[in-house]
Write a protein that holds these residues in place. Structure first.
Motif, PDB file in Angstrom:
ATOM      1  N   VAL A  20     -39.350  27.229-122.792  1.00  0.00           N
ATOM      2  CA  VAL A  20     -39.653  27.709-124.146  1.00  0.00           C
ATOM      3  C   VAL A  20     -38.949  28.675-124.621  1.00  0.00           C
ATOM      4  CG1 VAL A  20     -42.182  26.631-123.791  1.00  0.00           C
ATOM      5  CG2 VAL A  20     -41.511  29.242-123.230  1.00  0.00           C
ATOM      6  N   THR A  22     -38.378  32.661-125.910  1.00  0.00           N
ATOM      7  CA  THR A  22     -39.064  33.729-125.907  1.00  0.00           C
ATOM      8  C   THR A  22     -39.128  34.593-127.368  1.00  0.00           C
ATOM      9  OG1 THR A  22     -36.669  34.790-125.605  1.00  0.00           O
ATOM     10  CG2 THR A  22     -38.117  34.122-123.575  1.00  0.00           C
ATOM     11  N   ARG A  23     -38.232  34.026-128.371  1.00  0.00           N
ATOM     12  CA  ARG A  23     -38.254  34.792-129.717  1.00  0.00           C
ATOM     13  C   ARG A  23     -37.968  33.402-130.462  1.00  0.00           C
ATOM     14  NH1 ARG A  23     -33.077  35.696-131.808  1.00  0.00           N
ATOM     15  NH2 ARG A  23     -31.546  35.251-130.401  1.00  0.00           N
ATOM     16  N   THR A  37     -37.356  31.199-121.551  1.00  0.00           N
ATOM     17  CA  THR A  37     -38.337  31.289-120.373  1.00  0.00           C
ATOM     18  C   THR A  37     -39.050  30.091-119.862  1.00  0.00           C
ATOM     19  OG1 THR A  37     -39.923  32.863-119.633  1.00  0.00           O
ATOM     20  CG2 THR A  37     -40.437  31.912-121.551  1.00  0.00           C
ATOM     21  N   VAL A  39     -42.109  28.181-118.656  1.00  0.00           N
ATOM     22  CA  VAL A  39     -43.818  28.489-118.359  1.00  0.00           C
ATOM     23  C   VAL A  39     -44.213  27.048-117.255  1.00  0.00           C
ATOM     24  CG1 VAL A  39     -43.972  29.688-120.392  1.00  0.00           C
ATOM     25  CG2 VAL A  39     -44.099  27.207-120.440  1.00  0.00           C
ATOM     26  N   ALA A  64     -41.039  31.144-131.320  1.00  0.00           N
ATOM     27  CA  ALA A  64     -41.334  31.920-129.961  1.00  0.00           C
ATOM     28  C   ALA A  64     -42.530  31.236-129.496  1.00  0.00           C
ATOM     29  CB  ALA A  64     -41.477  33.529-130.167  1.00  0.00           C
ATOM     30  N   GLY A  65     -42.318  30.852-128.073  1.00  0.00           N
ATOM     31  CA  GLY A  65     -43.496  30.026-127.313  1.00  0.00           C
ATOM     32  C   GLY A  65     -43.334  28.656-127.559  1.00  0.00           C
ATOM     33  N   ARG A  66     -42.566  28.053-128.354  1.00  0.00           N
ATOM     34  CA  ARG A  66     -42.465  26.598-128.479  1.00  0.00           C
ATOM     35  C   ARG A  66     -41.493  26.038-127.529  1.00  0.00           C
ATOM     36  NH1 ARG A  66     -46.151  24.367-132.124  1.00  0.00           N
ATOM     37  NH2 ARG A  66     -46.577  25.761-133.599  1.00  0.00           N
TER      38      ARG A  66
END
Length: 139
Positions: A20, A22-23, A37, A39, A64-66
């Motif tokens: 995913v 991070t930004r 990163t 997950v 971010a997080g996608r």
């Protein structure tokens, strides 16, 4: 007995990992190690190895997080629209070079239209790994 075995297998935890962002990554961003990163979740279609995305360019915004999807990545752009490029004509042992202006952006191996600055003629050529545009290359 078989039913219990199937339920036990289905209830076991999954150890799948996904890559995913991070930004927030804007379109045309070249991905570096700090942008990714891993997950512990199995996200549909997401990359599982961060090395597969390093050095590639985002084609769309990735928040971010996608998850990082292979379809949202491509090779880095070598030629920008309106950039001055070396236009090279190759035929047999003959090589002629001149200046041109790219009419589109592209990566190595892609075909773009370029206007020859001297003659004002528009031609199509393939972008080489050096960023020059080759006309007659591979013909």
């Amino acid at each position: 007995m078989l039913r219990c075995l199937v339920l036990a297998l289905l209830a076991s935890p999954s150890f799948a990992e996904s890559v995913v962002a991070t930004r927030t990554l804007r379109p045309n961003t070249v991905i570096g190690p700090e942008d990714l990163t891993v997950v512990d979740a199995s996200l549909p279609g997401a990359l599982t190895d961060p090395a597969a995305a390093l050095g590639l360019e985002t084609r769309v915004a990735i928040y971010a997080g996608r998850p990082i999807l292979p379809a949202n990545l491509g090779t880095p752009t070598l030629v920008q629209r309106n950039q001055l490029v070396t236009l090279i004509y190759l035929a047999g042992g003959l090589a002629i070079s001149t200046d041109g202006r790219a009419l589109a952006r592209g990566s190595a191996g892609e075909t773009v239209r370029v206007i020859n600055i001297a003659s004002r003629t528009t031609v199509s050529g393939r972008i080489g790994p050096d960023g020059a545009v080759y006309v007659g290359w591979g013909e």
